[in-house]
Design an enzyme around this catalytic site. Structure first.
Site, short mmCIF file in Angstrom:
data_model
loop_
_atom_site.label_atom_id
_atom_site.label_comp_id
_atom_site.label_asym_id
_atom_site.label_seq_id
_atom_site.Cartn_x
_atom_site.Cartn_y
_atom_site.Cartn_z
N GLN A 11 0.83 -1.21 0.00
CA GLN A 11 0.00 0.00 0.00
C GLN A 11 0.86 1.25 0.00
O GLN A 11 1.83 1.34 0.75
CB GLN A 11 -0.90 -0.03 1.24
CG GLN A 11 -2.20 0.70 1.08
CD GLN A 11 -3.23 0.29 2.12
OE1 GLN A 11 -3.16 -0.78 2.69
NE2 GLN A 11 -4.19 1.15 2.38
N SER A 89 4.73 -5.54 3.31
CA SER A 89 3.37 -5.57 3.85
C SER A 89 2.45 -6.37 2.94
O SER A 89 2.64 -7.57 2.78
CB SER A 89 2.87 -4.14 4.09
OG SER A 89 1.70 -4.13 4.88
N LEU A 90 1.48 -5.74 2.28
CA LEU A 90 0.60 -6.45 1.36
C LEU A 90 1.39 -7.24 0.31
O LEU A 90 1.00 -8.33 -0.10
CB LEU A 90 -0.34 -5.45 0.68
CG LEU A 90 -1.35 -5.87 -0.37
CD1 LEU A 90 -0.79 -5.98 -1.77
CD2 LEU A 90 -2.09 -7.15 0.01
N ARG A 114 -8.31 -9.40 4.67
CA ARG A 114 -7.31 -8.56 5.35
C ARG A 114 -7.65 -7.09 5.15
O ARG A 114 -7.62 -6.30 6.09
CB ARG A 114 -5.93 -8.86 4.76
CG ARG A 114 -4.77 -8.03 5.33
CD ARG A 114 -3.50 -8.37 4.54
NE ARG A 114 -2.28 -7.88 5.17
CZ ARG A 114 -1.66 -6.75 4.84
NH1 ARG A 114 -2.17 -5.97 3.92
NH2 ARG A 114 -0.53 -6.41 5.44
N HIS A 189 0.34 -2.33 11.42
CA HIS A 189 1.61 -2.87 11.92
C HIS A 189 1.93 -2.37 13.33
O HIS A 189 3.05 -1.97 13.64
CB HIS A 189 2.76 -2.56 10.95
CG HIS A 189 2.54 -3.16 9.59
ND1 HIS A 189 2.59 -4.52 9.38
CD2 HIS A 189 2.23 -2.60 8.40
CE1 HIS A 189 2.33 -4.76 8.10
NE2 HIS A 189 2.10 -3.62 7.49
N GLN A 238 2.03 -10.61 10.97
CA GLN A 238 2.38 -9.45 10.15
C GLN A 238 1.53 -8.21 10.44
O GLN A 238 2.02 -7.09 10.42
CB GLN A 238 2.28 -9.83 8.66
CG GLN A 238 2.99 -8.86 7.75
CD GLN A 238 2.25 -8.63 6.45
OE1 GLN A 238 1.09 -8.21 6.45
NE2 GLN A 238 2.91 -8.90 5.34
#
Length: 294
Positions: A11, A89-90, A114, A189, A238
């Site tokens: 993202q 991340s993603l 998610r 996060h 994560q």
């Protein structure tokens, strides 16, 4: 022989118009149609929308996953293979797809859920920091409840995440060249995502992972592994854990990697890696035209 790592952005890398060149390609049209059945909306329509729906977490994450996995398919069809994969991340979901840990549909269903959970986790704040004293920053974070180092991107850029009050307190207490609040719905996060993460872990439990065909460097642990159960356990951490991208970058040359290909829109990750490991050969594949010939 040159060892190559494929890395996948998350993202923040999305751009209106991304994936437009993939719509009429056989590899693209089939995946976009399959994605529409799963999501209930059109990825190309969202990506082309001038209303910028693409910047909403709900849409950003599935769109990035779909576009990046189509580019992965095109790379593989041309005979290209990574020796190592990692995603920011993603992007870790695309890395796992590229490594054969799960198929396209499984990954997209995980990403859809998610995105829904993260989009609903309101009340937090994230800010990107450039130009700071790391020791001073880490000390201030330790002294301030409800804020963490969410993304350790490279020596000169990090993202902090927490309650708005805590984030503002850190920014007020340190010298920083530039601080940019991020347009996100929550404190990603960070421990503030614990409730969403708990719901997501229940979903993850029911999903079967395969062992990876190539080693994966995870966000929460940059050591390379292929074991399915380890990769799933790392992914389960994560959402609340820090993205340790600086350490992932440092790990690449230690694994013998000399070439890194960023697959996805933009060049955020190659920019971050260049600051950490200047000797690596860095390439970008953000469109069909950039997929190298076999």
């Amino acid at each position: 022989m040159t060892k190559t790592a494929w890395v996948f952005p998350g993202q923040g890398s999305q751009a209106i118009g991304m994936g437009g060149d993939l719509v009429d390609l056989p590899a693209g049209s089939a995946k976009f149609a399959q994605a529409q059945q799963i999501l209930g909306w059109s990825v190309p329509e969202i990506c082309q929308s001038q209303e910028d729906k693409l910047s909403s977490t709900l849409y950003t994450q599935p769109c990035l996953y779909v576009v990046e996995t189509i580019l992965v398919d095109m790379m593989l069809e041309k005979g290209h293979q990574p020796d190592l994969v990692a995603g920011h991340s993603l992007g870790e979901y695309v890395a796992l797809y590229a490594a054969g840990v799960f198929d396209f549909e499984t990954g997209l269903r995980l990403v859809k859920r998610r995105a829904e959970l993260m989009d609903s986790a309101a009340g937090g704040m994230m800010a990107a920091l450039m130009g700071f004293d790391r020791e001073q920053l880490e000390q201030k974070i330790q002294q301030t409840p409800d804020v963490v180092l969410a993304n350790d991107n490279n020596p000169g850029q990090v993202v902090i995440s927490g309650t708005p009050e805590a984030v503002e307190s850190v920014l007020a207490g340190i010298k920083v060249k530039r601080a940019v609040p991020l347009k996100v719905s929550g404190a990603f996060h960070s421990p503030l995502m614990a409730s969403a993460a708990a719901d997501f872990q229940q979903i993850l439990k029911s999903v079967e992972f395969n062992s990876a065909k190539v080693p994966v460097l995870s966000n929460v642990d940059p050591t390379p592994v292929v074991e399915a159960d380890v990769l799933k356990e790392r992914l389960s951490r994560q959402m609340t854990g820090s993205v340790r991208w600086r350490e992932i970058s440092l790990q690449l040359p230690l694994e013998g990697v000399s070439r890194v290909v960023e697959i996805g829109p933009g060049n955020v990750l190659t920019g971050l890696i260049k600051r950490t490991c200047s000797d690596l050969v860095l390439e970008n594949v953000s469109s069909a035209a950039q997929v190298p010939a076999s």
